[in-house]
Design an enzyme around this catalytic site. Structure first.
Site, short mmCIF file in Angstrom:
data_model
loop_
_atom_site.label_atom_id
_atom_site.label_comp_id
_atom_site.label_asym_id
_atom_site.label_seq_id
_atom_site.Cartn_x
_atom_site.Cartn_y
_atom_site.Cartn_z
N THR A 82 130.84 43.35 -36.70
CA THR A 82 132.05 43.61 -37.49
C THR A 82 131.52 43.00 -38.82
O THR A 82 130.39 42.64 -38.94
CB THR A 82 133.07 42.60 -36.85
N THR A 101 135.83 46.45 -39.03
CA THR A 101 134.85 46.55 -37.82
C THR A 101 134.81 47.98 -37.38
O THR A 101 135.44 48.83 -37.57
CB THR A 101 135.32 45.64 -36.78
N SER A 160 140.15 39.66 -32.78
CA SER A 160 139.84 38.09 -33.27
C SER A 160 139.53 37.95 -34.64
O SER A 160 139.29 36.92 -35.10
CB SER A 160 138.68 37.70 -32.19
#
Ligand code: GLY
Length: 561
Positions: free
Chosen positions: A368, A386, A440
């Site tokens: 990412t 990403t 995340s």
């Protein structure tokens, strides 16, 4: 022993060489910190032409697409968290979505078993890309310079070429077999590019020209869309023109919480980043972590146990807010988190099997990219974007000059299925048509005493949250400057698997031994870097410093007074 010493020396050398990129002597007026010097410089050139942080963001992002093809993208997705000079805060979700014909068991065989690599490699792994729609949306809300002027530097970079770095040579080499497996021997990135070579990507320049001329339609419709859909289909995928035309980014409230006198804005669902960062910090808060030495046994224990509890909640309670009800307030409430830490003691490791939470977290990989921008007016931008895996699905659109994401793998493809990192999947993050997969990514902006204090974020899959966390603590609690905070060795725990992962060879052996004696599974030999944080720090008196992570080719570029 000798190997460990060598690793330490290498680490120190890298750290020292990059300390020079943390400018503390001249006064910085504006800054762009990203994964590549070319992209940071392009961002700065836009600021120099009178563009805002948002304009610089668009140009930086597109430049990363060209010179950082493993994660920079027009064919993935991301999140923006911003704070304008006048104090308005917000976030844009341009995360990929599952295609219309996606369904829960699409990666399982007739026996209900996961078909290896289907969600990671090839056309079926590709989620509907959000990046171009996201950038156009940001421009229509905040852009001050013409769109074409912001796309042009990336067109020029693709046309004139970028220089391959040593790390990039290694990265391309390591994935060459997959490129060939998916795209054939003649595929563009199967050429043996060496450090110092110039890569001219004319197909990508042509794609960018259409995006420049037609905006989002230049990507989601017309010949670029034709080539994308055709290539996805050839590679076994299911994305249609309808999927592309329907894609829309979403403005969302950023996740907001306090830690001591910090006011923190980060990304809410469909990213888990903001909620987990908030949970971990709030679980740590009552202990005054700065009474322990940095990376000492007790500091590590406290962080690890908060991480263990937060990642277990992540697995059960977090997913796409458009498909699930997310209990934001409860998850970061003081009482709830104090209760979560009641079972914690410094005497002994907790066991993840005893930490009740749901069924799991999703499967993620580590590629990412993040960049942080501050303009001279004080507009602050934190963006993480990403393709998921390194070079995404490895499906390369030859006519378009770019890789496609494999973001579908961020869904939980089967409840209870353990991925390569030992994480297992859950219902809340199951696949549904048009749903966004749990992330995340943690682009974060922090105010201290109501003034801009820090802009930061990182790549790193499930380690994103813990890398952002440690950088904040290193500055705020352990008094480091921003570059030292980024350079400092990191560790990571994510509930399951049970182990604590430490960066190689840089942690004190006595602390490791003490942690093991308390029952922690300590994995220092595991050869990895954890995160590549790019950040900007503003002192109380307004002095700006920047930090670019030496673990990558990351660089800060500045405008000075
Ligand atoms: N693909 C990594 C993430 O979204 O967290």
């Amino acid at each position: 022993m000798i190997l460990r010493l060598l690793i330490k020396l290498t680490h120190i050398t890298i750290v020292l060489s990059f300390l020079s990129s943390c400018n503390k002597t001249k006064d910085i007026k504006a800054a762009v910190v990203s994964a590549r010097k070319e992209a940071s410089d392009i961002g700065i050139s836009v600021l120099n032409k009178g563009g805002s942080a948002f304009d610089a963001m668009i140009a930086t992002d597109l430049a990363l697409t060209v010179c950082f093809p493993n994660a920079g993208n027009i064919s993935g997705g991301g999140f923006l968290v911003y704070r304008t000079a006048s104090g308005e805060v917000g976030s844009l979700d341009y995360r990929e979505k599952a295609p219309l014909s996606a369904y829960e068991k699409m990666y399982l065989d007739v026996n209900g078993d996961v078909i290896p690599e289907k969600s990671t490699l090839g056309g079926l792994a590709v989620g509907v890309p959000g990046t171009v729609a996201g950038l156009v949306e940001i421009h229509s809300k905040f852009g001050t310079l013409p769109w074409e002027d912001l796309v042009k530097p990336a067109i020029d970079l693709a046309t004139n070429g970028y220089i391959v770095t040593e790390k990039q040579e290694r990265s391309l080499k390591s994935k060459k077999d997959d490129f060939i497996k998916i795209n054939g021997k003649k595929t563009f990135y199967a050429q043996d590019f060496k450090a110092g070579d110039t890569v001219k990507n004319i197909a990508l320049a042509e794609t960018l020209k259409r995006i420049s001329k037609y905006g989002a339609k230049g990507f989601y419709q017309g010949p670029v869309a034709e080539a994308l859909v055709k290539r996805v289909r050839e590679a076994g995928g299911i994305i249609t023109h309808e999927d592309l035309i329907k894609y829309k980014p979403v403005w969302r409230e950023p996740l907001n919480f306090r830690y001591k006198n910090l006011n923190i804005y980060s990304m809410g669902p469909p990213s888990s980043g903001g909620i987990c960062l908030g949970q971990i910090l709030k679980m740590i808060e009552p202990y005054n972590i700065n009474q322990y030495d940095h990376n000492s046994e007790k500091a590590i224990q406290l962080i690890v146990e908060a991480e263990r509890r937060s990642y277990s909640d992540r697995s059960k309670y977090l997913g796409d807010p458009d498909f699930n009800k997310i209990s934001y307030n409860q998850l970061i409430s003081h009482n709830y988190l104090n209760n979560r830490m009641k079972s914690f003691t410094f005497d002994l490791a907790s066991e993840s099997k005893d930490i009740k939470a749901g069924k799991i977290a999703s499967k993620e990989s580590e590629e990412t990219t993040h960049y942080s921008i501050l303009d001279k007016e004080g507009n602050a931008v934190a963006v993480t974007t990403t393709l998921n895996g390194s070079y995404g699905s490895k499906v390369f659109v030859e006519d378009g000059g770019y890789f496609l994401n494999n973001e579908m793998d961020d869904f939980s493809i089967k409840p209870g299925f353990a991925n390569m990192f030992g994480l297992i999947g859950s219902e809340i993050n199951s696949i549904k048509a048009e749903k966004r997969m749990l992330s995340s990514m943690t682009p974060t902006i922090i105010l201290k005493d109501n003034k801009l204090y820090m802009i930061l974020g990182t790549p790193g899959g499930s380690t994103i949250i813990t890398s952002v966390l440690q950088t904040i603590l290193n500055v705020y609690e352990f008094g480091m400057d921003i570059q030292s905070a980024i350079n400092a060795p990191r560790f990571h725990h994510q509930w399951l698997p049970e182990k604590i992962e430490f960066e190689n060879g840089v942690f004190d052996e006595l602390s490791m031994k003490k942690l093991q004696d308390k029952g922690y599974d300590v994995k220092q030999e595991y050869n990895r870097v954890i995160g590549r944080v790019d950040a900007i720090l503003v002192s109380k008196s307004g002095i700006i410093t920047t930090g670019a992570d030496p673990r990558g080719d990351d660089r800060a570029s500045h405008i000075y007074y």
